[in-house]
Design an enzyme around this catalytic site. Structure first.
Site, PDB file in Angstrom:
ATOM      1  N   LYS A   1      50.031  33.572  55.723  1.00 20.62           N
ATOM      2  CA  LYS A   1      48.674  33.006  55.732  1.00 20.62           C
ATOM      3  C   LYS A   1      48.635  31.678  56.499  1.00 20.62           C
ATOM      4  O   LYS A   1      47.617  31.330  57.091  1.00 20.62           O
ATOM      5  CB  LYS A   1      48.149  32.879  54.295  1.00 20.62           C
ATOM      6  CG  LYS A   1      47.842  34.231  53.672  1.00 20.62           C
ATOM      7  CD  LYS A   1      46.773  34.981  54.487  1.00 20.62           C
ATOM      8  CE  LYS A   1      46.470  36.368  53.991  1.00 20.62           C
ATOM      9  NZ  LYS A   1      45.406  37.051  54.749  1.00 20.62           N
TER      10      LYS A   1
ATOM     11  N   ASN B   1      40.363  41.176  58.075  1.00 18.22           N
ATOM     12  CA  ASN B   1      40.424  40.957  56.630  1.00 18.22           C
ATOM     13  C   ASN B   1      41.604  41.666  55.960  1.00 18.22           C
ATOM     14  O   ASN B   1      42.185  41.141  55.010  1.00 18.22           O
ATOM     15  CB  ASN B   1      39.103  41.449  56.013  1.00 18.22           C
ATOM     16  CG  ASN B   1      39.205  41.654  54.528  1.00 18.22           C
ATOM     17  OD1 ASN B   1      39.228  40.715  53.750  1.00 18.22           O
ATOM     18  ND2 ASN B   1      39.302  42.921  54.111  1.00 18.22           N
TER      19      ASN B   1
ATOM     20  N   PRO C   1      40.074  31.626  51.416  1.00 15.32           N
ATOM     21  CA  PRO C   1      39.633  31.664  50.018  1.00 15.32           C
ATOM     22  C   PRO C   1      40.780  31.372  49.050  1.00 15.32           C
ATOM     23  O   PRO C   1      41.944  31.628  49.347  1.00 15.32           O
ATOM     24  CB  PRO C   1      39.161  33.115  49.831  1.00 15.32           C
ATOM     25  CG  PRO C   1      39.198  33.757  51.183  1.00 15.32           C
ATOM     26  CD  PRO C   1      40.195  32.974  51.992  1.00 15.32           C
TER      27      PRO C   1
ATOM     28  N   GLU D   1      41.392  43.954  44.240  1.00 16.20           N
ATOM     29  CA  GLU D   1      42.621  44.731  43.976  1.00 16.20           C
ATOM     30  C   GLU D   1      43.878  43.946  44.368  1.00 16.20           C
ATOM     31  O   GLU D   1      44.998  44.441  44.230  1.00 16.20           O
ATOM     32  CB  GLU D   1      42.585  46.061  44.749  1.00 16.20           C
ATOM     33  CG  GLU D   1      41.548  47.035  44.243  1.00 16.20           C
ATOM     34  CD  GLU D   1      41.537  48.355  45.012  1.00 16.20           C
ATOM     35  OE1 GLU D   1      42.432  48.596  45.852  1.00 16.20           O
ATOM     36  OE2 GLU D   1      40.614  49.144  44.779  1.00 16.20           O
TER      37      GLU D   1
ATOM     38  N   TYR E   1      54.418  35.273  51.634  1.00 15.69           N
ATOM     39  CA  TYR E   1      52.957  35.431  51.677  1.00 15.69           C
ATOM     40  C   TYR E   1      52.334  34.144  52.223  1.00 15.69           C
ATOM     41  O   TYR E   1      51.466  34.193  53.098  1.00 15.69           O
ATOM     42  CB  TYR E   1      52.397  35.781  50.285  1.00 15.69           C
ATOM     43  CG  TYR E   1      50.879  35.921  50.319  1.00 15.69           C
ATOM     44  CD1 TYR E   1      50.281  36.952  51.053  1.00 15.69           C
ATOM     45  CD2 TYR E   1      50.054  35.013  49.658  1.00 15.69           C
ATOM     46  CE1 TYR E   1      48.889  37.070  51.117  1.00 15.69           C
ATOM     47  CE2 TYR E   1      48.669  35.127  49.718  1.00 15.69           C
ATOM     48  CZ  TYR E   1      48.101  36.160  50.444  1.00 15.69           C
ATOM     49  OH  TYR E   1      46.725  36.269  50.515  1.00 15.69           O
TER      50      TYR E   1
HETATM   51  P1  NDP Z   1      42.289  44.188  48.258  1.00 16.82           P
HETATM   52  O1  NDP Z   1      43.651  44.651  47.874  1.00 16.82           O
HETATM   53  O2  NDP Z   1      41.180  44.370  47.297  1.00 16.82           O
HETATM   54  O3  NDP Z   1      41.887  44.844  49.671  1.00 16.82           O
HETATM   55  C1  NDP Z   1      42.785  44.834  50.730  1.00 16.82           C
HETATM   56  C2  NDP Z   1      42.262  45.705  51.853  1.00 16.82           C
HETATM   57  O4  NDP Z   1      43.205  45.645  52.942  1.00 16.82           O
HETATM   58  C3  NDP Z   1      42.108  47.146  51.461  1.00 16.82           C
HETATM   59  O5  NDP Z   1      40.917  47.656  51.990  1.00 16.82           O
HETATM   60  C4  NDP Z   1      43.302  47.831  52.115  1.00 16.82           C
HETATM   61  O6  NDP Z   1      42.948  49.149  52.520  1.00 16.82           O
HETATM   62  C5  NDP Z   1      43.507  46.954  53.361  1.00 16.82           C
HETATM   63  N1  NDP Z   1      44.878  47.061  53.843  1.00 16.82           N
HETATM   64  C6  NDP Z   1      46.007  46.586  53.249  1.00 16.82           C
HETATM   65  N2  NDP Z   1      47.087  46.941  53.967  1.00 16.82           N
HETATM   66  C7  NDP Z   1      46.631  47.662  55.022  1.00 16.82           C
HETATM   67  C8  NDP Z   1      47.269  48.307  56.098  1.00 16.82           C
HETATM   68  N3  NDP Z   1      48.614  48.297  56.267  1.00 16.82           N
HETATM   69  N4  NDP Z   1      46.511  48.956  57.013  1.00 16.82           N
HETATM   70  C9  NDP Z   1      45.173  48.975  56.875  1.00 16.82           C
HETATM   71  N5  NDP Z   1      44.507  48.374  55.881  1.00 16.82           N
HETATM   72  C10 NDP Z   1      45.236  47.742  54.958  1.00 16.82           C
HETATM   73  O7  NDP Z   1      42.482  42.639  48.606  1.00 16.82           O
HETATM   74  P2  NDP Z   1      41.421  41.489  49.005  1.00 16.82           P
HETATM   75  O8  NDP Z   1      40.124  42.074  49.356  1.00 16.82           O
HETATM   76  O9  NDP Z   1      41.478  40.459  47.962  1.00 16.82           O
HETATM   77  O10 NDP Z   1      42.142  40.910  50.286  1.00 16.82           O
HETATM   78  C11 NDP Z   1      41.566  40.882  51.566  1.00 16.82           C
HETATM   79  C12 NDP Z   1      42.193  39.763  52.345  1.00 16.82           C
HETATM   80  O11 NDP Z   1      41.929  38.521  51.709  1.00 16.82           O
HETATM   81  C13 NDP Z   1      43.717  39.845  52.476  1.00 16.82           C
HETATM   82  O12 NDP Z   1      44.071  39.441  53.778  1.00 16.82           O
HETATM   83  C14 NDP Z   1      44.210  38.829  51.438  1.00 16.82           C
HETATM   84  O13 NDP Z   1      45.453  38.311  51.794  1.00 16.82           O
HETATM   85  C15 NDP Z   1      43.125  37.775  51.537  1.00 16.82           C
HETATM   86  N6  NDP Z   1      42.937  36.908  50.389  1.00 16.82           N
HETATM   87  C16 NDP Z   1      42.765  37.399  49.120  1.00 16.82           C
HETATM   88  C17 NDP Z   1      42.566  36.520  48.069  1.00 16.82           C
HETATM   89  C18 NDP Z   1      42.411  36.991  46.660  1.00 16.82           C
HETATM   90  O14 NDP Z   1      42.693  36.191  45.737  1.00 16.82           O
HETATM   91  N7  NDP Z   1      41.963  38.224  46.413  1.00 16.82           N
HETATM   92  C19 NDP Z   1      42.456  35.066  48.287  1.00 16.82           C
HETATM   93  C20 NDP Z   1      42.663  34.676  49.658  1.00 16.82           C
HETATM   94  C21 NDP Z   1      42.865  35.556  50.654  1.00 16.82           C
HETATM   95  P3  NDP Z   1      43.851  50.454  52.303  1.00 16.82           P
HETATM   96  O15 NDP Z   1      44.702  50.225  51.104  1.00 16.82           O
HETATM   97  O16 NDP Z   1      42.840  51.546  52.142  1.00 16.82           O
HETATM   98  O17 NDP Z   1      44.607  50.565  53.584  1.00 16.82           O
HETATM   99  C1  8X3 Z   2      45.458  34.871  47.524  1.00 14.30           C
HETATM  100  C2  8X3 Z   2      45.311  33.622  46.730  1.00 14.30           C
HETATM  101  O1  8X3 Z   2      46.590  31.924  45.294  1.00 14.30           O
HETATM  102  O2  8X3 Z   2      47.238  34.260  45.108  1.00 14.30           O
HETATM  103  O3  8X3 Z   2      45.616  34.597  48.861  1.00 14.30           O
HETATM  104  O4  8X3 Z   2      47.828  33.004  47.045  1.00 14.30           O
HETATM  105  S1  8X3 Z   2      46.819  33.189  46.011  1.00 14.30           S
END
Ligand code: NDP
Ligand code: 8X3
Length: 250
Positions: free
Chosen positions: A156, A86, A182, A188, A152
């Site tokens: 993905k 994730n 998603p 965040e 980005y």
């Molecule tokens: P958040 O920023 O809320 O959480 C991201 C998490 O990833 C944090 O726990 C962070 O932990 C961890 N992370 C980031 N970089 C690193 C690293 N180098 N090493 C270890 N851990 C890391 O984002 P989301 O929960 O929204 O995102 C989760 C996933 O879902 C991502 O892959 C994102 O691309 C994907 N996604 C998000 C969407 C959205 O709109 N929110 C939609 C579609 C996909 P820490 O900073 O403590 O290391």
């Molecule tokens: C996160 C969703 O639309 O910002 O993956 O790319 S979007």
């Protein structure tokens, strides 16, 4: 039956909600990320609420050595059932010609190389037992490329392709591979993407009801709890206001 689940990026957003979901159903979890204090807080909360086993592993998934030191041959992972890849991020929302190469490298190192390192580091546990489930978090950004999404979107798209590749190559080991894509979700994510600019981050979610971490956690949990002979390969989920990367009703 009780499962053991490794969730990367559990200090916030989807990963945190996914950890809560599995723990609330009595599963043992291993949670990873860089912000150890947040992982420790989550661990204390989940142990006191659900009395499950919670292990915190702090490492940066970009760092190949740290990933292998933390995961490879770690006895806690010997009977791992599920890996949820994730952790990930977007950095910047810039035109290709204006984007920062450092941002590109961080996204590639985290979203692509990090997923490869983590998966490779735990894989022998699945192969030994001829069982296991890899659940990768992709994005609608990997389904349709949008303006200013360039690298980005590429990372993905790689997750979709690598999920297919894992499913094919690991078929002989009876390992399930699911990718969930998603759409916009309020976590965040945008704050990280816009480098702490709260106004820009909040604007992404204004005027409609986006997905939230709980929505993704429920879907991951559903995919993880299907009968042994059933595997959801690829799934796209958006909030009702969103049709795809381009169409969002505000
Ligand atoms: P958040 O920023 O809320 O959480 C991201 C998490 O990833 C944090 O726990 C962070 O932990 C961890 N992370 C980031 N970089 C690193 C690293 N180098 N090493 C270890 N851990 C890391 O984002 P989301 O929960 O929204 O995102 C989760 C996933 O879902 C991502 O892959 C994102 O691309 C994907 N996604 C998000 C969407 C959205 O709109 N929110 C939609 C579609 C996909 P820490 O900073 O403590 O290391
Ligand atoms: C996160 C969703 O639309 O910002 O993956 O790319 S979007």
């Amino acid at each position: 039956m009780k499962k053991k689940v490794l969730i990367t990026g559990a200090s916030a957003g989807f990963g945190k909600a996914i950890a809560e979901k599995f723990a609330s159903s009595g599963d043992d979890i291993i949670i990873t990320g860089r912000r150890k204090h947040l992982l420790d807080e989550l661990k204390d909360k989940l142990i006191s609420l659900y009395n499950v086993s919670v292990t915190v592993l702090e490492f940066d998934i970009q760092d190949r050595k740290s990933v292998f030191q933390s995961l490879e041959n770690n006895p806690i992972l010997e009977d791992l059932d599920i890996l949820i890849n994730n952790a990930g991020l977007a950095l910047g929302r810039d035109l290709f010609d204006e984007a920062d190469i450092d941002d590109w490298e961080t996204m590639i190192d985290t979203n692509v190389k990090g997923v490869l390192y983590v998966t490779k580091a735990i894989l022998s546990n699945f192969i030994k037992r001829q069982a296991g489930h890899i659940i990768n978090i992709g994005s609608t950004a990997g389904k349709e490329v949008y303006e200013r999404g360039n690298v980005y979107c590429a990372t993905k798209t790689s997750i979709e392709v690598l999920s297919q590749a894992m499913r094919i190559d690991l078929l002989k080991h009876k390992i399930k591979v699911t990718v969930i894509h998603p759409g916009a979700a309020d976590t965040e994510f945008s704050l990280v993407r816009f480098k702490g600019d709260e106004t820009k981050a909040q604007a992404v979610y204004e005027g409609y009801t986006p997905l939230n971490g709980q929505d993704i956690a429920d879907t991951v949990f559903y995919c993880a709890n299907l009968p042994k002979h059933v595997c959801i390969n690829s799934l796209v989920m958006t909030c009702t206001a969103q049709a795809n990367s381009f169409y969002l009703l505000k």
